[in-house]
Design a protein around this motif. Sequence first.
Motif, PDB file in Angstrom:
ATOM      1  N   PRO A 135       0.804  -1.235   0.000  1.00 54.97           N
ATOM      2  CA  PRO A 135       0.000   0.000   0.000  1.00 54.97           C
ATOM      3  C   PRO A 135       0.832   1.278   0.000  1.00 54.97           C
ATOM      4  CG  PRO A 135      -0.859  -1.578   1.583  1.00 54.97           C
ATOM      5  CD  PRO A 135       0.456  -2.113   1.134  1.00 54.97           C
ATOM      6  N   ARG A 136       2.046   1.244   0.534  1.00 59.29           N
ATOM      7  CA  ARG A 136       2.883   2.449   0.568  1.00 59.29           C
ATOM      8  C   ARG A 136       3.456   2.806  -0.796  1.00 59.29           C
ATOM      9  NH1 ARG A 136       6.834   1.088   5.671  1.00 59.29           N
ATOM     10  NH2 ARG A 136       5.321  -0.034   6.961  1.00 59.29           N
ATOM     11  N   LEU A 137       3.433   1.869  -1.718  1.00 61.76           N
ATOM     12  CA  LEU A 137       4.026   2.098  -3.035  1.00 61.76           C
ATOM     13  C   LEU A 137       2.999   2.567  -4.063  1.00 61.76           C
ATOM     14  CD1 LEU A 137       6.327  -1.064  -3.259  1.00 61.76           C
ATOM     15  CD2 LEU A 137       6.879   1.196  -2.357  1.00 61.76           C
ATOM     16  N   ARG A 138       1.841   3.006  -3.607  1.00 63.09           N
ATOM     17  CA  ARG A 138       0.795   3.424  -4.550  1.00 63.09           C
ATOM     18  C   ARG A 138       1.184   4.682  -5.300  1.00 63.09           C
ATOM     19  NH1 ARG A 138      -4.019   6.109  -5.283  1.00 63.09           N
ATOM     20  NH2 ARG A 138      -3.750   7.406  -3.443  1.00 63.09           N
ATOM     21  N   THR A 139       1.877   5.611  -4.648  1.00 60.40           N
ATOM     22  CA  THR A 139       2.305   6.844  -5.297  1.00 60.40           C
ATOM     23  C   THR A 139       3.816   7.011  -5.143  1.00 60.40           C
ATOM     24  OG1 THR A 139       1.983   8.211  -3.315  1.00 60.40           O
ATOM     25  CG2 THR A 139       0.088   7.908  -4.777  1.00 60.40           C
ATOM     26  N   LYS A 140       4.369   7.915  -5.938  1.00 64.89           N
ATOM     27  CA  LYS A 140       5.806   8.174  -5.877  1.00 64.89           C
ATOM     28  C   LYS A 140       6.181   9.051  -4.693  1.00 64.89           C
ATOM     29  CE  LYS A 140       5.226   9.370 -10.113  1.00 64.89           C
ATOM     30  NZ  LYS A 140       5.333   9.912 -11.482  1.00 64.89           N
ATOM     31  N   ASN A 141       5.191   9.616  -4.013  1.00 62.46           N
ATOM     32  CA  ASN A 141       5.451  10.501  -2.875  1.00 62.46           C
ATOM     33  C   ASN A 141       5.415   9.755  -1.548  1.00 62.46           C
ATOM     34  OD1 ASN A 141       5.586  12.739  -4.628  1.00 62.46           O
ATOM     35  ND2 ASN A 141       3.358  12.943  -4.593  1.00 62.46           N
TER      36      ASN A 141
END
Length: 261
Positions: A135-141
Motif C-alpha cells: 500500500p505504501r508504493l501506490r504513489t511516488k510521494n
Amino acid sequence: FAALPLEVLMYIFRWVVSSDLDLRSLEQLSLVCRGFYICARDPEIWHQVCLKVWGRSCNKLVPYSSWREMFLERPRVRFDGVYISKTTYIRQGEQSLDGFYRAWHQVEYYRYLRFFPDGQVMMLTTPEDPQSIVPRLRTKNTRTDAILLGHYRLSQETDNQTKVFAVIMKKKEEKPIDYHKYRYFRRVPVQETEHSFHVGLQLCSSGRQRFNKLVWIHHSCHILYKSTGETAVTTFDIDKMYTPLFFARVKSYTAFSEKPL
C-alpha cells in the motif's frame, strides 16, 4: 450516454485509461454494449498508450496489425501492480560462551520494484512483508525512508530478449541547519558523495501471465565524489541472493484517476 457527443464520450474513456494506463478497466468497459466496444477500440487511444510505453520506438505499426495488438504482444513492464522477490538464507551466528553450540539464523527479506508510465521506478529492499509495504508504493510521494527512486528504459529487442535498465538513488533529504556554522573551531571536512545504483533485468513471461517475471543480469553501485568528480564503481555478483521478481497485480493502484490519458 447515447445522447452525449462522441468527443465527450471519448474524453470519459481517456479518464478511464488515466495517466496510469489502466487498460484492464478499458477492456471491462468495452463489455457493456456495442457502442462502448467500438469506443474502447479507438486506434487513437491505443496509439497514445503505445507512445507512453515505448516512446519514439513505436512510430511504425509493422509487424502488428493494430496499436492494441502491439500493446498486448510487445514485451513491456506492467504498471498495475508491483514486482516482488523473496530471498531466504541461513546465516551462522556467534558461538556460545561455553563453546558448546553455535546459533543459526534464518534471514528473510523482500525486494519490491514498481514502474510508472512516465519512466520512473521505485525500488525497496526490506524484511517487511507485502501486506504492509505494497500500500505504501501506490504513489511516488511515499514517505518510506529506504525507498530508492530513479528512471528506467526498455532496451532494443535483440535475440527475442527484452531488458530493463534502471538508475536509482536514495531520495534527497533536506540538510539540517548547521548551528555551528559561524562558531570559531576547526572542523574536519567531510567529503560529499552521491550514491547511485545501476540495475539490469531481463523481462520474461512465465505460466499464463505475460511479462510478469524479471531476472537479474546486472547490479552495481556508483559512488561520485563531488570534490574531485571521480566515480568509483562496485559491481555485485549475481548469485542465488538475486532471486527473480514476479509481478503481483494491486487493484488499489488503479482505483482512482488523477488525470486522463
